[in-house]
Design a protein around this motif. Structure first.
Motif, PDB file in Angstrom:
ATOM      1  N   LEU A 110      45.748  29.209  46.317  1.00 32.72           N
ATOM      2  CA  LEU A 110      45.576  28.367  45.990  1.00 32.72           C
ATOM      3  C   LEU A 110      43.970  28.331  46.312  1.00 32.72           C
ATOM      4  CD1 LEU A 110      47.290  24.670  45.209  1.00 32.72           C
ATOM      5  CD2 LEU A 110      46.477  25.821  42.965  1.00 32.72           C
TER       6      LEU A 110
ATOM      7  N   SER B 290      42.089  21.994  46.428  1.00 32.78           N
ATOM      8  CA  SER B 290      43.317  21.114  46.567  1.00 32.78           C
ATOM      9  C   SER B 290      44.078  21.987  47.470  1.00 32.78           C
ATOM     10  CB  SER B 290      43.656  21.204  44.554  1.00 32.78           C
ATOM     11  OG  SER B 290      43.365  20.695  44.465  1.00 32.78           O
TER      12      SER B 290
ATOM     13  N   MET C  42      54.215  19.602  42.914  1.00 32.73           N
ATOM     14  CA  MET C  42      53.418  18.652  42.473  1.00 32.73           C
ATOM     15  C   MET C  42      53.444  17.703  43.524  1.00 32.73           C
ATOM     16  SD  MET C  42      51.536  20.704  40.524  1.00 32.73           S
ATOM     17  CE  MET C  42      50.448  18.933  39.427  1.00 32.73           C
TER      18      MET C  42
ATOM     19  N   VAL D   9      46.344  22.662  39.270  1.00 33.09           N
ATOM     20  CA  VAL D   9      45.145  22.201  39.716  1.00 33.09           C
ATOM     21  C   VAL D   9      43.852  22.797  38.669  1.00 33.09           C
ATOM     22  CG1 VAL D   9      43.797  22.517  41.463  1.00 33.09           C
ATOM     23  CG2 VAL D   9      46.227  22.748  41.770  1.00 33.09           C
TER      24      VAL D   9
ATOM     25  N   VAL E 166      42.635  31.755  44.848  1.00 34.50           N
ATOM     26  CA  VAL E 166      42.262  32.655  43.185  1.00 34.50           C
ATOM     27  C   VAL E 166      41.121  30.931  43.609  1.00 34.50           C
ATOM     28  CG1 VAL E 166      43.472  30.846  41.481  1.00 34.50           C
ATOM     29  CG2 VAL E 166      45.112  32.208  42.423  1.00 34.50           C
TER      30      VAL E 166
ATOM     31  N   TYR F 275      30.266  31.327  39.032  1.00 33.66           N
ATOM     32  CA  TYR F 275      31.453  31.405  38.313  1.00 33.66           C
ATOM     33  C   TYR F 275      31.121  30.083  37.522  1.00 33.66           C
ATOM     34  CZ  TYR F 275      36.235  31.561  37.824  1.00 33.66           C
ATOM     35  OH  TYR F 275      37.391  31.319  36.811  1.00 33.66           O
TER      36      TYR F 275
ATOM     37  N   VAL G 109      34.039  32.625  43.874  1.00 35.06           N
ATOM     38  CA  VAL G 109      32.819  32.622  43.749  1.00 35.06           C
ATOM     39  C   VAL G 109      32.551  33.539  45.191  1.00 35.06           C
ATOM     40  CG1 VAL G 109      31.880  31.240  44.944  1.00 35.06           C
ATOM     41  CG2 VAL G 109      33.382  30.524  43.139  1.00 35.06           C
TER      42      VAL G 109
ATOM     43  N   SER H 151      37.910  23.736  41.424  1.00 28.34           N
ATOM     44  CA  SER H 151      39.514  22.799  42.048  1.00 28.34           C
ATOM     45  C   SER H 151      40.646  23.434  42.902  1.00 28.34           C
ATOM     46  CB  SER H 151      39.941  22.272  40.390  1.00 28.34           C
ATOM     47  OG  SER H 151      38.874  22.083  39.309  1.00 28.34           O
ATOM     48  N   GLN H 152      40.842  24.396  42.471  1.00 32.46           N
ATOM     49  CA  GLN H 152      41.603  25.082  43.232  1.00 32.46           C
ATOM     50  C   GLN H 152      41.484  25.722  44.459  1.00 32.46           C
ATOM     51  OE1 GLN H 152      40.039  27.328  40.150  1.00 32.46           O
ATOM     52  NE2 GLN H 152      41.049  25.755  38.779  1.00 32.46           N
TER      53      GLN H 152
ATOM     54  N   VAL I 121      25.429  24.054  42.052  1.00 36.22           N
ATOM     55  CA  VAL I 121      25.310  25.547  42.504  1.00 36.22           C
ATOM     56  C   VAL I 121      24.894  25.877  41.588  1.00 36.22           C
ATOM     57  CG1 VAL I 121      26.400  26.036  44.196  1.00 36.22           C
ATOM     58  CG2 VAL I 121      27.667  25.826  42.697  1.00 36.22           C
ATOM     59  N   GLY I 122      25.799  25.483  39.874  1.00 35.95           N
ATOM     60  CA  GLY I 122      25.389  25.833  38.200  1.00 35.95           C
ATOM     61  C   GLY I 122      26.864  26.560  38.101  1.00 35.95           C
ATOM     62  N   LEU I 123      27.734  25.943  38.953  1.00 35.58           N
ATOM     63  CA  LEU I 123      29.018  26.511  37.813  1.00 35.58           C
ATOM     64  C   LEU I 123      29.566  25.704  37.138  1.00 35.58           C
ATOM     65  CD1 LEU I 123      30.421  27.005  41.452  1.00 35.58           C
ATOM     66  CD2 LEU I 123      29.580  28.871  40.296  1.00 35.58           C
TER      67      LEU I 123
ATOM     68  N   ASP J 225      38.809  16.721  42.737  1.00 37.23           N
ATOM     69  CA  ASP J 225      37.153  17.189  41.453  1.00 37.23           C
ATOM     70  C   ASP J 225      36.875  16.198  41.233  1.00 37.23           C
ATOM     71  OD1 ASP J 225      39.060  19.477  40.495  1.00 37.23           O
ATOM     72  OD2 ASP J 225      40.237  18.518  38.614  1.00 37.23           O
TER      73      ASP J 225
ATOM     74  N   LEU K  75      50.037  17.439  45.066  1.00 40.08           N
ATOM     75  CA  LEU K  75      48.714  18.230  44.251  1.00 40.08           C
ATOM     76  C   LEU K  75      49.149  16.973  43.602  1.00 40.08           C
ATOM     77  CD1 LEU K  75      49.782  21.603  43.912  1.00 40.08           C
ATOM     78  CD2 LEU K  75      48.260  20.956  45.157  1.00 40.08           C
TER      79      LEU K  75
ATOM     80  N   ASN L 285      44.348  15.955  43.264  1.00 40.69           N
ATOM     81  CA  ASN L 285      43.781  16.733  42.292  1.00 40.69           C
ATOM     82  C   ASN L 285      42.788  15.651  41.576  1.00 40.69           C
ATOM     83  OD1 ASN L 285      45.337  19.354  42.642  1.00 40.69           O
ATOM     84  ND2 ASN L 285      46.761  18.347  40.695  1.00 40.69           N
TER      85      ASN L 285
END
Lengths: 103, 695, 534
Positions: free
Chosen positions: C439, C369, C511, B79, C442, B210, C447, C365-366, C532-534, C522, C514, C518
């Motif tokens: 996920l 998902s 997978m 991912v 992670v 981040y 954040v 993304s993690q 938010v500026g990530l 995304d 996923l 995905n």
């Protein structure tokens, strides 16, 4: 003796009317009440015929009276039939005792 | 398929197949064909794994240094930039571990044939054991951290299942649960370490938050090269490597039973003895050591974490040893001994002597498995009596068990003829000589040194209490030596405990680095640059002699106090200091303290939450419902009595008036006629009057 | 770009259950005419429910095989004008977000229908829900399935709302008629709670409708406002809309919609309807409730709040994350104290849905998902857990955890399945629950560092309460009262084994699922992350 004028008829009519009213209000026998009504009708008829005679010389009064006489006859027939029916059902013709329409 | 590919996945997979067959059909197979079919499946597959691991090991030898045998299966999770493969790798460290696990594990499977004979759950036992082999091999052969975590938790699960194997006794079940939950607390640390690692490898903090920076990998092969990038990052004001190191160590402390999470291991002895030997001595509990060794490139970056690891290891080594001296249950002695020996391993990996720590892991696997299996043999002979006070003199009827136990004691106590000495002494020397910690190296050394003396004492104490003195009668029989499936394994392990010495003959004696050090050096390259205090050979000789001396002292005291079980001194000493003895015998009341604080607090919090949920949150909901209903009732009342009341009032007024007015309806003709006449008169009068007024 | 009709498959998937409802209704109406016996009618309606839900599931597989996971747009579009006067369209379509949910619905509804069969039940158990008013029950289940599929397929807000409301009614009856002793209370609580949410959603929908820009319907006719969810997201910028009730427009609409969805999740403190509904509902209804209905909340947030009101979502992300963590930890603590197995599992649902909220709020993304994958996994695991509860309830007629003991000896197969499902639920690595929880965490850790650390505590507590439950129910000496309980029968195997297989397969090879989502996800969070500026 003076000339018989309108007033005389009217007086007779008034007397008849008054008699009729009294008869209607005071008598308890239904037939008598009916007779009183007949008196009232005739008083009215007398007045009409008198006004017709001394009034505008028209025939309208006489026509009215003729109608009244016819109607009175019819009315008397119906009323007598009703009284008969009341007599049959209630065994009385006393108007004070026929109060089944009392509220 | 490149040069360095090999179906490594088969090594863990085969025991899984065994677990599946025995788990799904074992019950029927056992009833239909008896135990041999079950054990044929359950034992043969780990042996095939061992052969495969050996082939993989040979293949690894043929590769250039620094390369690993790889078995890439499929992309497991992908991912965004988070990509983890289902892949296995065998480098020298995992090769050593895989060989040890499959070899010792398969031996213990054979031993179990004898030990579990005539147990109802024979099939279940082999199912769990094979499942454990699968998980453990996944742990050691995993190519990345996440897959390693699968094995990591998998062994915890199997440990849970096997501790509670005889689940009809609720105490066993409780011990299993304790093990799993305490392990989970450790895993809490592991997971957080994992997140921090992922964060610090995979991205950057910016003003806004981040930001991921793209490519990175969790593969052990590529991690060392990337690890430097995280050295500069901090989180909560602490450098990232230190945080990761400490959190990983919490995980390791849970799995490897270190302070403060060691409490589950002594209870875990509730499981069948082969389980204690395999899981709670030889393999699973060393997973924490393996993991720290595996992440050596991370730990060398952070003296703080190294210090924590070494110090916790040293304190645990001493602490558990003191408890071990006063236990009477033979398995409890061995359990605390295991905790203590794991502490030694952590001293090793904590001070940067990764190969020494790993070597001790290997030697410990042999001699401690041997000790446990001997204990199992004794326990069988004693008809499941584990109290050493009721044993004694078993050496005569059970010579093989006795002498293998003796060899293992020699090894663990640290006499320079068997493997334990070489690994333990190397750890102590490296600890003394290190300068990479925040504290001087002699502190962990001293703690370890004292613990080593105590180790010698309590092991010999258990030996003398069990095997010397008068032979007791059990149920009217002399205890007997066990069947060959049991004793054969003991002999092999004892031989292994001696032969393992040759892997690690010290530099000092041979003037070349020991075989194991050389073999493992590609994995521990990062440790080569750690600072040492630079003591010379003289100091090393001196420490070595001191070690042997303290071990001899321990033996001597044990000999004096317990040989032949005739001396009354121990009794008298204990009677002189009853309080101290009570505290130590009851393991310093640590379990009770946890029970009183953490567990009670935890349960209290849960009850409080449930109360809060039921009374407050749901109470508010139901309260809202009640209030709504109250409003509805009031509303209904208003509607019934006021709004509808007005309507009814009108009607009732009319009705009342009507009731009075109806009296006028007499039903008698004269009344009506009179009314008529009066009415006419009134009308006439009115007409006159009105025409006069308005004329 | 306008989406023109490319396929009617979604319409078929959605309305095949409705055909079943119609036929059952017809049979009921013609019962006197055809002189049908009650038994025949029962069997016919069971058969119809099996056929219809089975057909829907098969078509879901067809949908899966035809889905192009590299395309982030809407696929299998069925698009027509529905009510011209109010600019309402009939707009169905799937993307990577909804396809997983549609597949899950197809699967879980079929499992629930199978679980509603009386096969293997003792004959004398006449009061069992699977033997009471069967035609009505089957019709309600099918109607519910139609509503759920419709919600996941609909891309027109009004249509979405209609399906959302359709779902509500059958659920009310299923709990209220075929439920346990306190069924009326639970059904009404469920109904009122959800209805309150629906009202907020209705208001939000109307507010968005009137704030939207003029556009065109699919037939080309112009319209002043639109309900089209895609157009609401792409052609409107509600961030610039004015104030409403003194609060910025997007924020207040967002809050309304969010509460509507949060009730369905269910999010603390709107969660108390769930334990009651679960405890009273018959097993298959709990299966659907936990497996699919709870996913509506998160799905709604992802489908409506995120793309249409991105500014407000960004503004609220800390709130979402905090509530997510409260869900995880608080519900886990509450689980520890439960005595009723079904209530425990209900609270564990609350706990596990918290991971979705946490993952979603991170905009990584993690995280996202993980959120959707967690929905999927929870949709596999919790139905299995409720089926398990049903198994023991059918045999012992109670669910008190303390009332059992030592069942492992008596029911080994059942115990093994329970063990597997519990392990999957507590996130044992190698099973599917672990992947999604990991996920989410992670994704959330960078954040919400501290919040994530706290929520990992939930993982520990989860292990504690599940193991404690196993210990109390299955280990120790056998309670002699239950010395004659039978192990799983074929119906139960047929429902539990597929779910168990999915737990294992998707744990080692996630997978396929996923991959489906995905790319779409995304794309969904990219603008938010950028904001938010990530």
């Amino acid at each position: 003796m003076s000339h018989v004028g309108l007033e005389h008829f009217l007086v007779v009519g008034a007397i008849l009317f008054t008699l009729g009213i009294v008869c209607v209000l005071t008598r308890r026998n239904a037939v008598a009440v009916l007779i009183g009504i007949e008196l009232i009708l005739n008083a009215a008829g007398l007045n009409l015929i008198a006004f017709s005679r001394y009034g505008g010389q028209s025939l309208e009064g006489s026509v009215f009276v003729l109608f009244i006489i016819v109607l009175a006859a019819a009315e008397a027939a119906v009323a007598l039939a009703l009284i008969l029916a009341i007599q049959r059902r209630l065994k009385t013709v006393d108007v004070d005792r026929t109060d089944s329409l009392k509220g | 398929m490149g040069e360095n590919t090999f179906p490594l996945w088969l090594i863990p997979f085969l025991p899984l197949v065994g677990a599946f067959i025995n788990g799904a059909f074992g019950y029927r197979l056992q009833r239909r064909f008896g135990e041999p079919v079950i054990s044929a499946i359950g034992v043969s597959l780990p042996w095939i794994s061992f052969i495969l691991a050996a082939i993989g090991f040979v293949k690894l030898q043929g590769l250039p240094e620094g390369q690993a045998v790889i078995s890439q299966l499929w992309t497991w999770v992908e991912v965004g930039e988070f990509k983890v493969d289902m892949a296995f790798a065998m480098d020298p460290l995992s090769a050593m571990m895989a060989l040890a696990v499959t070899f010792v594990g398969s031996l213990i499977h054979i031993y179990s044939i004898g030990y579990m004979h005539k147990d109802d759950g024979y099939w279940r036992f082999f199912c769990y054991m094979n499942l454990f082999m699968f998980a453990m091999l996944t742990l050691v052969l995993a190519d990345n951290l996440l897959l390693m975590f699968v094995g990591w938790e998998g062994v915890g699960l199997c440990s849970y299942l096997l501790i509670g194997f005889w689940y009809k006794d609720l105490n066993n079940a409780k011990a299993g649960m304790k093990a799993f939950v305490v392990n989970r607390i450790g895993d809490f640390g592991f997971l957080i370490g994992f997140f921090i690692l992922f964060w610090s490898l995979g991205g950057e903090w910016s003003e806004a938050g981040y930001r991921t920076t793209g490519a990175f990998s969790l593969h052990f092969g590529s991690l060392p090269a990337m690890i430097d990038s995280m050295a500069t990052k901090t989180l909560w004001g602490v450098p990232a490597p230190t945080l990761v190191g400490i959190f990983f160590f919490i995980g390791a402390a849970g799995k490897s039973a270190q302070i403060p999470l060691y409490i589950w291991l002594p209870d875990a002895m509730a499981g069948p003895t082969p389980v204690s030997a395999l899981i709670h001595a030889a393999t699973m509990v060393t997973a924490g050591v393996y993991m720290v060794a595996r992440m050596n490139f991370l730990y060398v970056l952070t003296p703080t974490a190294m210090t924590v690891v070494a110090l916790v290891g040293a304190v645990t080594a001493l602490f558990a040893a003191t408890i071990g001296c006063f236990q009477y249950d033979i398995k409890k002695v061995l359990a605390y001994s295991t905790v203590s020996q794991l502490g030694f391993m952590f001293i090793g990996v904590g001070v940067g002597a990764y190969w020494a720590g790993t070597y001790h892991l290997l030697t410990h696997a042999f001699f401690k498995a041997c000790l446990f299996l001997c204990a199992g043999s004794v326990i069988l002979a004693m008809h499941h009596e584990q109290d050493m006070r009721k044993m004694g003199g078993l050496g005569k009827p059970m010579p093989l068990t006795r002498w293998t136990y003796w060899i293992a004691c020699v090894a663990i106590a640290g006499f320079p003829v068997a493997s334990g000495f070489f690994s333990k002494d190397e750890i102590l020397w490296q600890a003394f000589n290190t300068d990479a910690l925040l504290i001087p190296g002699w502190i962990p050394w001293l703690l370890g040194f004292v613990a080593a003396g105590l180790t010698s004492f309590y092991m010999w104490r258990s030996y003398f209490m069990t095997f010397t003195g008068k032979t007791p009668e059990v149920h009217g029989h002399e205890p007997e030596e066990q069947r060959p499936a049991v004793t054969g394994v003991l002999v092999i392990l004892a031989i292994g405990a001696i032969l393992a010495s040759f892997l690690g003959l010290p530099h000092l004696w041979m003037h070349i680095p020991s075989a194991i050090q050389q073999f493992l050096s590609p994995v521990f390259g990062a440790a080569a640059n750690l600072k040492t205090a630079g003591y010379g050979h003289g100091t090393e000789w001196l420490l070595m002699i001191a070690s042997v001396g303290v071990a001899t002292l321990g033996l001597g005291i044990a000999w004096w106090l317990y040989r032949g079980r005739t001396s009354t001194i121990p009794e008298r000493v204990l009677k002189t200091f009853p309080r101290i003895h009570k505290v130590v015998y009851n393991k310093y009341y640590v379990d009770e303290a946890y029970q009183a604080t953490a567990i009670r607090g935890f349960l209290g919090l849960s009850r409080l939450s449930a109360w809060f949920d039921f009374k407050i949150v749901d109470g508010m909901v139901n309260g809202a419902g009640t209030i709504t209903r109250a409003f509805a009732w009031i509303d209904g009342a208003i509607d019934t009595y006021i709004v509808d009341g007005i309507v009814n009032l009108v009607a009732q007024t009319v009705k009342a008036i009507g009731a009075r007015l109806r009296r006028t309806q007499t039903g008698r003709l004269p009344t009506y006629l009179a009314g008529l006449v009066i009415g006419v008169i009134v009308l006439i009068v009115l007409t006159r009057f009105l025409s006069d007024v308005y004329g | 770009m306008p989406y023109h009709t490319t396929s009617t498959l979604l319409t078929w998937i959605t309305f095949v259950p409705a055909i079943g409802v119609g036929v059952i209704g017809l049979l009921l109406g013609l019962k006197p005419l055809l002189k049908l016996k009650q038994g025949t009618l029962d069997r016919l309606s069971r058969l119809l429910a099996l056929i219809c839900s089975g057909a829907s599931m098969v078509m879901c597989i067809a949908l899966w095989s035809g889905f192009d996971s590299t395309n982030t747009g809407i696929q299998f579009v069925h698009h027509a004008v529905w009510i011209q006067a109010f600019n309402i369209e009939y707009f169905l379509g799937v993307d990577g977000l909804s396809i997983t949910m549609i597949m899950l619905t197809g699967l879980i509804c079929f499992v629930a229908v199978v679980a509603s069969m009386p096969w293997g039940l003792p004959k004398e158990n006449k009061e069992h829900f699977s033997r009471r008013s069967v035609p009505g029950y089957m019709a309600m289940i099918l109607l519910l399935e139609m509503g759920m599929l419709g919600v996941f397929c609909a891309l027109d807000f009004f249509l979405f709302y209609v399906f959302w409301e359709i779902m509500l009614l059958p659920m009310y009856f299923l709990i209220g008629i075929w439920g346990g002793p306190r069924r009326e209370y639970a059904a009404i609580k469920f109904f009122l709670y959800t209805l309150a949410g629906s009202m907020l959603m209705l208001l939000g929908m109307i507010a968005l409708y009137f704030a939207s820009n003029p556009t065109t319907l699919i037939d080309g006719s112009p319209c002043a406002h639109t309900f089209n969810l895609i157009k609401l997201a792409t052609e409107n910028d509600f961030g610039t809309a004015g104030m409403l009730l003194g609060v910025a427009f997007p924020k207040i609409v967002w809050i309304g919609l969010f509460i509507a969805f949060a009730i369905k999740i269910p999010m603390f403190p709107f969660h108390t309807w769930l334990p009651d509904a679960h405890v009273e509902a018959p097993t298959p209804v709990s299966v659907i409730l936990a497996g699919v209905l709870l996913k509506m909340g998160i799905y709604g947030i992802l489908r409506i709040c995120l793309p249409i009101l991105p500014e407000a979502t960004v503004w609220a992300r800390y709130g979402i994350a905090i509530f997510g963590v409260i869900n995880i930890v608080y519900a886990a603590f509450v689980c520890m104290a439960q005595k009723d197995l079904k209530k425990l599992i209900a609270y564990s649902s609350v706990s596990h849905m918290g991971f979705c909220l946490l993952g979603l709020a991170a905009f990584t993304s993690q995280g996202i998902s993980g959120c959707v994958y967690q929905m999927w996994n929870h949709g596999i695991i919790s139905p299995a857990l409720f089926l398990i509860t049903g198994v023991i309830y059918d045999r012992a007629h109670h669910r008190e955890i303390e009332g059992f003991g030592g069942l492992a000896k008596q029911m080994p197969e059942y115990s093994a399945i329970v063990g597997l499902a519990f392990m999957a639920s507590l996130g044992l690595p190698g099973l599917n629950g672990f992947i999604s929880e990991a996920l989410c965490l992670v994704g959330a850790f960078p954040v919400f560092t501290l919040l994530t650390v706290v929520s990992v505590l939930g993982v520990v507590i989860t292990a504690a309460y599940y193991l404690w439950t196993i210990q109390r129910m299955f280990l120790g000496p056998l309670n002699q009262k239950y010395a004659n309980l039978a192990d799983l029968n074929w119906r139960e195997r047929f429902t539990l084994y597929p779910l168990a297989a999915i737990m294992i397969i998707l744990g080692v090879y996630p997978m396929p699922i996923l991959h489906l989502m995905n790319q779409t996800l995304d794309e969904l969070v990219a603008p938010l992350a950028a904001a938010v500026g990530l």
